[in-house]
Design a protein around this motif. Structure first.
Motif, short mmCIF file in Angstrom:
data_model
loop_
_atom_site.label_atom_id
_atom_site.label_comp_id
_atom_site.label_asym_id
_atom_site.label_seq_id
_atom_site.Cartn_x
_atom_site.Cartn_y
_atom_site.Cartn_z
N GLN A 153 -13.90 -48.56 3.64
CA GLN A 153 -12.71 -47.56 3.33
C GLN A 153 -12.62 -46.21 4.37
N GLY A 154 -13.39 -46.28 5.23
CA GLY A 154 -13.33 -45.36 6.20
C GLY A 154 -14.38 -44.17 5.93
N ALA A 155 -14.61 -43.54 6.63
CA ALA A 155 -15.87 -42.31 6.63
C ALA A 155 -15.35 -41.39 5.71
N GLY A 156 -14.00 -41.03 5.46
CA GLY A 156 -13.70 -39.90 4.52
C GLY A 156 -12.01 -40.35 3.97
N GLY A 157 -11.05 -39.60 4.41
CA GLY A 157 -9.83 -40.12 3.84
C GLY A 157 -8.96 -38.71 4.02
N ALA A 158 -7.55 -38.94 4.41
CA ALA A 158 -6.88 -37.86 4.43
C ALA A 158 -6.98 -36.87 3.44
N GLY A 159 -7.05 -35.67 3.61
CA GLY A 159 -7.27 -34.79 2.76
C GLY A 159 -8.55 -34.51 1.98
N ASP A 160 -9.50 -35.43 2.42
CA ASP A 160 -10.94 -35.32 1.51
C ASP A 160 -12.09 -34.90 2.93
N PRO A 161 -12.51 -33.52 3.12
CA PRO A 161 -13.20 -33.06 4.21
C PRO A 161 -14.51 -33.54 3.92
N ALA A 181 -32.41 -32.74 14.91
CA ALA A 181 -31.61 -31.51 14.78
C ALA A 181 -30.44 -31.85 15.74
N PHE A 182 -30.26 -32.76 16.54
CA PHE A 182 -29.13 -33.15 17.29
C PHE A 182 -28.02 -34.00 16.34
N LEU A 183 -28.45 -34.69 15.42
CA LEU A 183 -27.90 -35.48 14.67
C LEU A 183 -27.19 -34.81 13.32
N VAL A 184 -27.64 -33.59 12.99
CA VAL A 184 -26.97 -32.94 12.04
C VAL A 184 -25.46 -32.48 12.79
N ASP A 185 -25.25 -32.43 13.80
CA ASP A 185 -24.24 -31.99 14.57
C ASP A 185 -23.57 -32.82 15.49
N SER A 186 -23.70 -34.23 15.33
CA SER A 186 -23.16 -35.22 16.10
C SER A 186 -21.81 -36.01 15.66
N CYS A 187 -21.43 -35.46 14.48
CA CYS A 187 -20.29 -36.24 13.62
C CYS A 187 -19.01 -35.44 14.14
N PRO A 188 -17.76 -35.92 14.15
CA PRO A 188 -16.53 -35.12 14.24
C PRO A 188 -16.59 -34.17 12.85
N PRO A 189 -16.12 -32.82 12.95
CA PRO A 189 -16.21 -31.86 11.91
C PRO A 189 -15.19 -32.52 10.67
N PRO A 190 -15.83 -32.79 9.57
CA PRO A 190 -14.77 -33.20 8.48
C PRO A 190 -13.49 -32.40 8.24
N VAL A 191 -13.97 -31.17 8.56
CA VAL A 191 -12.56 -30.00 8.44
C VAL A 191 -11.25 -30.44 8.79
N LEU A 192 -11.30 -31.50 9.99
CA LEU A 192 -10.12 -32.07 10.61
C LEU A 192 -9.18 -32.68 9.59
N GLU A 193 -9.97 -33.11 8.44
CA GLU A 193 -9.22 -33.77 7.38
C GLU A 193 -8.08 -32.91 6.93
N VAL A 194 -8.49 -31.49 6.86
CA VAL A 194 -7.56 -30.63 6.24
C VAL A 194 -7.13 -29.57 7.30
N SER A 195 -7.42 -29.62 8.28
CA SER A 195 -7.22 -28.57 9.51
C SER A 195 -7.23 -29.27 10.80
N PRO A 196 -6.32 -29.98 11.12
CA PRO A 196 -6.30 -30.85 12.44
C PRO A 196 -6.59 -30.44 13.84
N GLY A 197 -6.68 -28.70 13.76
CA GLY A 197 -6.69 -28.13 15.06
C GLY A 197 -7.93 -28.23 15.80
N GLY A 198 -9.01 -28.42 14.96
CA GLY A 198 -10.31 -28.41 15.71
C GLY A 198 -11.24 -27.19 15.16
N SER A 199 -12.40 -27.49 15.47
CA SER A 199 -13.46 -26.27 14.99
C SER A 199 -14.32 -25.95 16.18
N VAL A 200 -14.95 -24.95 16.14
CA VAL A 200 -16.06 -24.61 16.93
C VAL A 200 -17.22 -23.86 16.11
N THR A 201 -18.35 -24.45 16.54
CA THR A 201 -19.61 -23.87 15.80
C THR A 201 -19.86 -22.39 16.05
#
Length: 255
Positions: A153-161, A181-201
């Motif tokens: 069903q996908g990793a998340g879904g539109a609107g579900d971060p 320690a690397f793997l906690v930061d290796s996924c695309p940020p789920p906030v992209l589901e609600v704010s597609p402009g991107g994110s920087v840690t």
């Protein structure tokens, strides 16, 4: 998948007085072309641990001041305390004569009571999930060196971060504490589901509990709070037997 050279890529050499020389590689670059923050964290954790005489990181807090750049770099470390159970130190990563990240971390042996009151994410077995890069796997960078498996069903879904998925290091290597320690930061940020402009840690804190006995790591990563152009991101890593491996929280800035 290519051979996993993660330990080599995070290596550094001491030159004395707490300073270490290293090379920041582009092998773990994100799609935007800069070294992944989790890779930077793992590199700094390994180098600081070698200065403290420990390969057992427990907790780390890193602030990212600017993007790291591939090429020669140095790690400036300092010991804050060496104790019977815990040793704590700090490190700065210097690229092109600029401090790009600052780390405080504690190391120590794990002993005593263990108790799990949480639950791993509900996921099908990895072989029953989808490979999102089955047809178009990147030929370099971060997403070339980690395998991802997502539910049908996908990793998340539109609107579900919230993303729930499996991760595995290239070469099917069982992750060590630095790889976690690397793997906690290796996924695309789920906030992209609600704010597609991107994110920087901006800041990342990780607790490292144990290493798995098999390569696949069940992952749940989510954002629940967005305020004033910033957002939190929480991550949990679990092994295939339902044991918590690591957890993290980071603060990101929306682009």
């Amino acid at each position: 998948m290519t051979e996993d050279l993660y330990p080599t890529d995070t290596a550094s050499t001491g030159r004395g007085d707490g300073v270490r020389d290293l090379t920041v590689t582009d092998r773990w670059n994100t799609p935007v072309g800069t070294p992944n923050g989790g890779y930077v964290l793992a590199t700094m954790l390994r180098g600081l641990g070698e200065e403290l005489g420990s390969d057992q990181p427990l907790v780390a807090a890193i602030s990212y001041l600017s993007p790291a750049r591939p090429g020669p770099a140095s790690l400036r470390t300092s010991t804050l305390k060496t104790g019977r159970r815990l040793s704590t130190g700090t490190a700065e990563l210097v690229c092109d004569e600029r401090v790009v990240a600052q780390l405080t971390a504690s190391y120590g042996e794990r002993s005593g009571t263990s108790m799990e009151l949480g639950a791993p994410p509900a996921l099908p077995d990895p072989q029953d999930c989808l490979d999102p890069f089955a047809e178009h796997r990147p030929d370099a960078g971060l997403m070339h060196r980690v395998e991802y498996r997502m539910p049908h069903q996908g990793a998340g879904g539109a609107g579900d971060p919230t993303y729930r998925l499996w991760q595995r290091m290239a070469g099917e290597r069982v992750p060590d504490l630095y790889a976690l320690a690397f793997l906690v930061d290796s996924c695309p940020p789920p906030v992209l589901e609600v704010s597609p402009g991107g994110s920087v840690t901006v800041q990342l804190t990780v607790h490292l509990h144990r290493v798995p006995v098999s390569p696949w790591v069940a992952t749940v990563v989510s954002t629940r709070h967005v305020a004033g152009g910033y957002h939190e991101e929480d991550c949990e890593l679990w092994d295939e037997d339902g044991n918590l491996l690591a957890q993290s929280r980071q603060l990101g800035i929306l682009l």
